[in-house]
Design a protein around this motif. Structure first.
Motif, short mmCIF file in Angstrom:
data_model
loop_
_atom_site.label_atom_id
_atom_site.label_comp_id
_atom_site.label_asym_id
_atom_site.label_seq_id
_atom_site.Cartn_x
_atom_site.Cartn_y
_atom_site.Cartn_z
N UNK A 25 0.91 -1.32 0.11
CA UNK A 25 0.13 -0.19 -0.06
C UNK A 25 0.90 1.26 0.15
N UNK A 27 0.57 5.44 0.12
CA UNK A 27 -0.46 6.36 0.24
C UNK A 27 -0.63 7.71 -0.98
N UNK A 28 -2.16 7.42 -1.36
CA UNK A 28 -2.22 8.63 -2.56
C UNK A 28 -1.61 9.88 -2.19
N UNK A 29 -0.80 10.36 -3.27
CA UNK A 29 -0.45 11.66 -3.18
C UNK A 29 -1.33 12.82 -3.72
N UNK A 30 -2.04 12.70 -4.84
CA UNK A 30 -2.98 13.24 -5.57
C UNK A 30 -4.31 12.58 -5.72
#
Lengths: 233, 119
Positions: A25, A27-30
């Motif tokens: 996993x 983390x989404x950055x945008x």
């Protein structure tokens, strides 16, 4: 022994799958393009400050309608399963609780103070769904929690089932009618722009979203109350 | 980082719920295990939608319209979680109703007593 072993194997296997999920996993950055367009479009097109409510009650309102239908089916299904003349349920309501310990002073006083506050809080949550966190489902569940408190404190308390049924049906019908009005007067089924959008962030804004929210809250509250009432001995 | 912690919590809850469902023989405990699994799933859904340094997608004085697209988290998993919570509650209600009927039929909540549909 074999059962225990197979349980351990299953848990460990799931654990390994989940561990690989956690390791992989990032983390989404945008935001993804779809989410970004929702966040841009909900305040712009629908005038709702709460993007999630805008999605739930306009873009994906058809899903919400289906969800309300599921709740209705559950209310009917619980009535079917628990209905009929089952031994403890038969007889007048007063006789069913003979010999039962009455609720304590604390519970009674607490109910008298809390139920009005819970009702006001539910109304607040329902009516501010388009501005802050909240909405019809959440507020309806809060209403049902007030009904549950009443049922616990006053075992003889009987919410009027006909009133609940009629209110729920009227709210559901109005929900669908609002949707059809959107089909005629605006862009599509359950489009909220048949009413003026108003000033962004004001209480009366976002077209029909507050109305749909209120109808949804009434409907969910009634349905959950009916379900709770069915579980009474 | 935050979303990894939340994701781990959710997945652990799913595992605990699964373990409870598999090991316990009381129907009510199985229902509780099922609900725990459902809650874990909701947490996982919300964790997946987290964007680094994001905040709730509600436009107010703390999150202006212009910076919303860069600072808000993904609203779609949150909307899905609302749906999932309601459906989870409905499923729990149906399971509990069946538990009541099963108890009335055999006067016990142990799943070992219900052998008719076992093969």
């Amino acid at each position: 022994m074999i059962r225990r072993l197979s349980i351990i194997v299953a848990i460990v296997a799931f654990g390994l799958v989940f561990a690989s999920l956690v390791i992989g996993h990032t983390e989404q950055q945008s935001l993804l393009p779809l989410a970004e367009s929702y966040i841009r479009l909900v305040p712009q097109e629908l005038g709702a400050a709460n993007v999630i409510t805008g999605i739930l009650l306009t873009y994906r309102a058809f899903d919400t309608l289906g969800e309300v239908a599921v709740l209705f089916m559950v209310a009917a299904g619980v009535g079917l399963v628990l209905g009929g003349e089952r031994p403890p349920r038969s007889g007048p309501l007063e006789d069913r609780f003979e010999g039962a310990r009455p609720p304590s002073e604390i519970v009674q006083t607490g109910t008298q103070i809390l139920v009005p506050l819970i009702s006001i809080f539910a109304a607040y949550i329902i009516m501010n769904g388009h501005l802050t966190a909240g909405g019809g489902f959440q507020g309806g569940a809060v209403i049902a929690s007030g009904v549950l408190l009443m049922l616990l404190t006053y075992p003889q308390y009987q919410p009027n089932p006909e009133f609940l049924g009629v209110t729920e049906s009227v709210a559901g019908a109005l929900f669908v009618l609002t949707g059809i009005a959107g089909l005629i007067a605006a862009g599509g089924f359950l489009d909220n722009r048949i009413l003026p959008l108003g000033q962004f962030g004001a209480f009366f804004s976002a077209g029909t979203i507050p109305i749909l929210s209120a109808l949804l809250g009434i409907k969910v509250g009634c349905e959950l109350s009916v379900i709770l009432e069915r579980f009474r001995p | 980082m935050i979303s990894s912690i939340v994701l781990t919590t959710g997945l652990l809850l799913i595992l605990i719920g699964l373990w409870g469902m598999l090991t316990h023989r009381n129907i009510l405990r199985i229902v509780i295990g099922f609900s725990l699994m459902g809650t874990g799933t909701h947490i996982v859904i919300v964790a997946i939608g987290y964007v680094a340094n994001g905040t709730a997608p509600i436009i107010d004085h703390a999150l202006s319209l212009s910076e919303a697209a860069s600072r808000a988290v993904d609203p779609i998993p949150s909307a899905l979680a609302v749906t999932a919570i309601v459906i989870g509650m409905a499923v729990t209600a149906v399971m509990l109703a069946y538990a009541i009927r099963l108890y009335e039929a055999k006067r016990t909540l142990s799943i070992d007593a219900f052998t008719e549909s076992k093969w």
